[in-house]
Scaffold this active site. Structure first.
Site, short mmCIF file in Angstrom:
data_model
loop_
_atom_site.label_atom_id
_atom_site.label_comp_id
_atom_site.label_asym_id
_atom_site.label_seq_id
_atom_site.Cartn_x
_atom_site.Cartn_y
_atom_site.Cartn_z
N ARG A 74 0.61 -1.30 -0.03
CA ARG A 74 0.13 -0.16 0.13
C ARG A 74 0.81 1.23 -0.06
O ARG A 74 0.29 2.31 0.46
CB ARG A 74 -0.80 0.09 1.39
CG ARG A 74 -2.33 -1.18 1.04
CD ARG A 74 -3.29 -0.85 1.98
NE ARG A 74 -4.18 -1.75 2.00
CZ ARG A 74 -5.15 -1.81 1.21
NH1 ARG A 74 -5.41 -0.95 0.21
NH2 ARG A 74 -6.12 -2.74 1.09
N GLY A 110 -6.51 0.02 -7.12
CA GLY A 110 -7.72 0.50 -7.12
C GLY A 110 -7.88 1.95 -7.24
O GLY A 110 -7.03 2.73 -7.41
N THR A 133 -10.30 -3.95 -7.64
CA THR A 133 -10.50 -3.91 -6.48
C THR A 133 -11.86 -4.62 -6.02
O THR A 133 -12.71 -4.76 -6.88
CB THR A 133 -10.62 -2.79 -5.86
OG1 THR A 133 -11.30 -2.89 -4.42
CG2 THR A 133 -11.69 -1.76 -6.55
N ASP A 135 -13.75 -3.77 -4.03
CA ASP A 135 -14.71 -2.89 -3.52
C ASP A 135 -15.73 -2.33 -4.45
O ASP A 135 -16.96 -1.77 -4.19
CB ASP A 135 -14.18 -1.96 -2.77
CG ASP A 135 -13.31 -2.12 -1.48
OD1 ASP A 135 -13.66 -3.70 -1.17
OD2 ASP A 135 -12.13 -1.53 -1.34
N HIS A 179 -14.72 -1.29 1.87
CA HIS A 179 -14.09 -0.11 2.33
C HIS A 179 -15.47 0.88 2.59
O HIS A 179 -16.23 0.60 3.41
CB HIS A 179 -13.24 0.33 1.29
CG HIS A 179 -12.40 1.68 1.68
ND1 HIS A 179 -12.02 2.75 1.08
CD2 HIS A 179 -11.77 1.82 3.11
CE1 HIS A 179 -11.26 3.48 1.76
NE2 HIS A 179 -10.95 2.89 2.86
N ARG A 300 -11.00 -12.08 -0.50
CA ARG A 300 -10.02 -11.53 -1.24
C ARG A 300 -8.98 -12.92 -1.90
O ARG A 300 -8.48 -12.65 -2.69
CB ARG A 300 -9.00 -10.46 -0.88
CG ARG A 300 -9.49 -9.21 -0.37
CD ARG A 300 -8.71 -8.04 -0.90
NE ARG A 300 -7.44 -8.21 -0.50
CZ ARG A 300 -6.90 -7.22 0.75
NH1 ARG A 300 -7.47 -6.42 1.01
NH2 ARG A 300 -5.72 -7.22 1.09
O1 F6P Z 1 -9.87 -2.29 -0.94
C1 F6P Z 1 -9.97 -3.91 -0.70
C2 F6P Z 1 -10.15 -4.28 0.79
O2 F6P Z 1 -10.15 -5.35 1.26
C3 F6P Z 1 -11.23 -3.28 1.63
O3 F6P Z 1 -12.47 -3.80 1.20
C4 F6P Z 1 -10.69 -3.46 2.87
O4 F6P Z 1 -11.33 -2.22 3.60
C5 F6P Z 1 -9.31 -3.07 2.80
O5 F6P Z 1 -8.94 -3.53 1.43
C6 F6P Z 1 -8.53 -4.10 4.00
O6 F6P Z 1 -7.14 -3.70 3.70
P1 F6P Z 1 -5.89 -4.62 4.30
O7 F6P Z 1 -5.83 -5.72 3.34
O8 F6P Z 1 -4.95 -3.68 4.14
O9 F6P Z 1 -6.32 -4.85 5.64
#
Ligand code: F6P
Length: 373
Positions: A74, A110, A133, A135, A179, A300
């Site tokens: 990220r 995304g 994404t 989302d 999200h 995911r």
């Molecule tokens: O953007 C994809 C996502 O899975 C969102 O739905 C969720 O809020 C976020 O990423 C979680 O992020 P991480 O994998 O950094 O915990």
């Protein structure tokens, strides 16, 4: 002259990323005669010049694999922690783009990735992006890849939760990712027949949710499934967020902005336990037992659906064609059965929320689903 292209995947991983890498890579190499390299771990790999050749062998056999063979992060180009300090690595990225003799950089990601890609385009790189994404919240594209797979996983989870909720006469509150957008919870909630769907776009009143559940009990249904988006908010909290956000946007001094940001961070922190709190409140208000299931990163993982493989291949191959014709500074959007190149300036920062007049909401209301409003 042979063209050289670089590919990176950034932000949260998503099913279909490898299918997209394969689509871009194979079309670029085999169809257009280009050379392709990958950068490891998103923008960090570009900053640190960690590359990998994406030749025929690497691109073969990855269509069905989940995650991303390139790794992701990220990290943001202008705010990257290097040796314990936050640094702007944009200059290093421009240098590495040049030292690899690249003609184009493909960024798969995304909403955040679209913004970061625009930053690099503004520094003179030939950037082109694909919308990825679970989302589905990237603006100006019909859909993002990853969404369909996650929708299937969340729907199957709701299907499975039905039988246990029914057997125990319980409320099951299932938290679904997304999200700040409600696409995933709304889609899976409808497809899985959830009795209540709570999404960020429609702030809810817990008493109305409890009433909907009690109405079902009076009608002989002793169980209920509540599909709650991770970003869903009760009406009171939604008001606080709106006020703090308005303060942040209208802040005249750095101090005011800092204060508004701190308020938003405090609300977000408190929101972490939201789904568990909601279940406890529903127990009190209905007298029924409630259980919580947080689907989290399960949504995911794993192999992409057929629809996501098709979409990722369609967007990836169109991306290679655009590079061939020299079109840059764009995102390859899904439009109907085809694709469209939309300017990154328009995509960056354009989060796509569920419109309140969306046909999915209208259909859900017609089959008696409560939105708690
Ligand atoms: O953007 C994809 C996502 O899975 C969102 O739905 C969720 O809020 C976020 O990423 C979680 O992020 P991480 O994998 O950094 O915990």
């Amino acid at each position: 002259m042979t063209k050289y292209i670089g590919v990176l995947t950034a932000g949260g991983d998503s099913p279909g990323l490898n299918a997209a890498i394969r689509g871009v890579g194979k079309a670029a190499r085999v169809y257009h005669g280009m050379q392709v390299i990958g950068f490891r771990d998103g923008f960090r790999g570009l900053a640190e010049n960690r590359t990998e050749r994406l030749d025929g062998e690497v691109l073969s056999g990855i269509l069905t694999i989940g995650g991303t063979i390139l790794g992701t992060s990220r990290d943001k180009p202008h705010k990257m922690v290097m040796g314990g300090k936050e640094r702007d690595m944009t200059g290093a990225m421009v240098e590495n783009y040049k030292s690899n003799h690249l003609d184009a950089l493909v960024c798969l990601g995304g909403g955040g990735t679209q913004k970061n890609a625009l930053r690099l385009a503004d520094h003179g790189l030939n950037v082109i992006t694909l919308p990825k994404t679970i989302d589905n919240d990237v603006g100006l594209t019909d859909v993002t890849f990853g969404f369909d797979t996650a929708l299937g996983i969340a729907t199957e989870a709701i299907d499975r939760l039905h039988s246990t909720a029914h057997s125990h006469h319980r409320i099951i509150v299932v938290e679904i990712m997304g999200h700040r957008a409600g696409w995933l919870a709304l889609g899976a909630g409808i497809a899985g027949g959830a009795d209540v769907i709570l999404i960020p776009e429609i702030p809810y009143d817990v008493e109305i949710v409890a009433d909907a559940i009690l109405t079902r009990v009076r009608g002989g249904k002793q169980f209920s499934i509540v599909a709650v988006a991770e970003g869903a908010l009760p009406q009171s909290q939604a008001k606080e967020v709106k006020a703090a956000d308005a303060q942040r946007r209208g802040a005249k001094t750095k101090e005011d902005k800092k204060r508004a940001k701190a308020t938003l961070a405090a609300i977000a922190e408190q929101h972490g336990q939201h789904t568990v709190g909601l279940a406890r409140e529903l127990e009190k208000l209905t007298g029924l037992e409630a259980r919580v299931t947080i689907l989290g990163h399960l949504q995911r993982g794993g192999i992409p659906s057929a629809a996501d493989r098709l979409l990722a291949t369609r967007l990836g191959t169109a991306c290679a064609d655009l590079i061939k014709e020299g079109t840059f500074g764009v995102m390859v959007a899904a439009r109907g059965e085809g694709t469209e190149a939309v300017p990154l300036q328009e995509v960056a920062g354009s989060r796509k929320l569920v419109p309140l007049d969306h046909p999915w909401i209208a259909s859900a209301k017609r089959v008696g689903t409560s939105f708690g409003d």
